[in-house]
Design a protein around this motif. Sequence first.
Motif, short mmCIF file in Angstrom:
data_model
loop_
_atom_site.label_atom_id
_atom_site.label_comp_id
_atom_site.label_asym_id
_atom_site.label_seq_id
_atom_site.Cartn_x
_atom_site.Cartn_y
_atom_site.Cartn_z
N MET A 196 0.83 -1.20 0.00
CA MET A 196 0.00 0.00 0.00
C MET A 196 0.87 1.25 0.00
O MET A 196 0.56 2.21 -0.69
CB MET A 196 -0.93 -0.01 1.21
CG MET A 196 -2.06 -1.03 1.11
SD MET A 196 -3.08 -1.15 2.60
CE MET A 196 -4.06 0.34 2.46
N ALA A 197 1.95 1.23 0.80
CA ALA A 197 2.83 2.40 0.85
C ALA A 197 3.51 2.60 -0.50
O ALA A 197 3.56 3.72 -1.00
CB ALA A 197 3.87 2.23 1.96
N ASP A 198 4.03 1.53 -1.10
CA ASP A 198 4.72 1.63 -2.38
C ASP A 198 3.79 2.13 -3.48
O ASP A 198 4.21 2.86 -4.38
CB ASP A 198 5.32 0.29 -2.78
CG ASP A 198 6.50 -0.11 -1.91
OD1 ASP A 198 7.02 0.76 -1.17
OD2 ASP A 198 6.88 -1.30 -1.95
N ALA A 199 2.52 1.77 -3.40
CA ALA A 199 1.55 2.19 -4.42
C ALA A 199 0.97 3.57 -4.15
O ALA A 199 0.24 4.11 -4.97
CB ALA A 199 0.41 1.16 -4.50
N THR A 250 -1.18 4.25 -1.83
CA THR A 250 -2.58 4.07 -1.47
C THR A 250 -2.94 4.92 -0.25
O THR A 250 -2.19 4.98 0.72
CB THR A 250 -2.86 2.59 -1.15
OG1 THR A 250 -2.54 1.82 -2.30
CG2 THR A 250 -4.31 2.36 -0.76
N LEU A 251 -4.09 5.56 -0.32
CA LEU A 251 -4.62 6.32 0.81
C LEU A 251 -5.61 5.42 1.54
O LEU A 251 -6.56 4.92 0.95
CB LEU A 251 -5.31 7.59 0.31
CG LEU A 251 -4.38 8.59 -0.37
CD1 LEU A 251 -5.15 9.54 -1.24
CD2 LEU A 251 -3.56 9.33 0.65
N TYR A 252 -5.37 5.20 2.83
CA TYR A 252 -6.17 4.27 3.61
C TYR A 252 -7.01 5.02 4.63
O TYR A 252 -6.49 5.70 5.52
CB TYR A 252 -5.23 3.27 4.33
CG TYR A 252 -5.93 2.33 5.27
CD1 TYR A 252 -7.05 1.60 4.90
CD2 TYR A 252 -5.43 2.14 6.56
CE1 TYR A 252 -7.67 0.73 5.77
CE2 TYR A 252 -6.04 1.26 7.44
CZ TYR A 252 -7.16 0.56 7.04
OH TYR A 252 -7.77 -0.30 7.91
N CYS A 253 -8.34 4.90 4.49
CA CYS A 253 -9.29 5.55 5.39
C CYS A 253 -10.08 4.45 6.11
O CYS A 253 -11.04 3.92 5.55
CB CYS A 253 -10.22 6.46 4.58
SG CYS A 253 -11.38 7.39 5.59
N PRO A 254 -9.68 4.08 7.32
CA PRO A 254 -10.29 2.95 8.00
C PRO A 254 -11.66 3.21 8.64
O PRO A 254 -12.32 2.27 9.07
CB PRO A 254 -9.27 2.59 9.08
CG PRO A 254 -8.60 3.89 9.38
CD PRO A 254 -8.55 4.63 8.07
N THR A 255 -12.09 4.43 8.72
CA THR A 255 -13.38 4.81 9.32
C THR A 255 -13.62 4.13 10.67
O THR A 255 -14.68 3.56 10.91
CB THR A 255 -14.57 4.57 8.36
OG1 THR A 255 -14.71 3.17 8.10
CG2 THR A 255 -14.43 5.33 7.07
N ILE A 260 0.48 -0.07 12.75
CA ILE A 260 1.27 -0.88 11.81
C ILE A 260 1.27 -0.21 10.44
O ILE A 260 2.32 -0.09 9.80
CB ILE A 260 0.71 -2.32 11.74
CG1 ILE A 260 0.87 -2.99 13.10
CG2 ILE A 260 1.41 -3.12 10.63
CD1 ILE A 260 0.10 -4.30 13.24
N PHE A 261 0.10 0.21 9.98
CA PHE A 261 0.02 0.93 8.70
C PHE A 261 0.86 2.20 8.75
O PHE A 261 1.58 2.52 7.80
CB PHE A 261 -1.43 1.26 8.34
CG PHE A 261 -2.20 0.10 7.79
CD1 PHE A 261 -1.93 -0.41 6.53
CD2 PHE A 261 -3.22 -0.48 8.52
CE1 PHE A 261 -2.65 -1.48 6.00
CE2 PHE A 261 -3.94 -1.55 8.02
CZ PHE A 261 -3.67 -2.06 6.75
#
Length: 178
Positions: A1-4, A6-11, A75-76
């Motif tokens: 995800m980091a390499d790509a 990616t924006l992570y919104c876990p809500t 972790i993310f």
Amino acid sequence: MADAGTLYCPTVATWEQLAYGAHPGYLDRLITDGILTPDGAEEIMARPTYGQPFPKHPAEECRIRFEYAMRTLPIFHEANVKLVAGSDIARVMPTPARALLRELQLFAKAGVPNSAVIESATSRAAEKVGKQAATGTVAVGSVADAVLLDADPVADISHLIDQRHVRAVVSSGHIVHR
């Protein structure tokens, strides 16, 4: 995800509300954490949907998702995944804005550093909606959304949550609260 990138919104505030919103004591926890006032809790309990299960998402499933998000957020972050704060609903919150503040509070409770928590709701959120070029400056002629505080939320995220620290709110360049 980091390499790509990616924006992570876990809500996480959404999953928390769906998991615990009908449990006795949950509103008390929100009062203790400064998200709700006792009057606000009474208003929420008076809503027709209060205590009702959320369609398609059993509370137990939501509890698992909430706990997973809380365990994995640091972790993310440590893996340099771009975290974005956001909440789908304000089912057991007085307003969507308070739901977002709960989201920030939960990020911090999970162990994400306060500076990264604030970034998740500012520059990362702007990046998520394609507005990153318009963020990061305060200058004459700029259109701004900002919260002006008398305390440092990087030192303690509760300074952002506690309304006693809010000195002004600027929306689209206009003071809307002082």
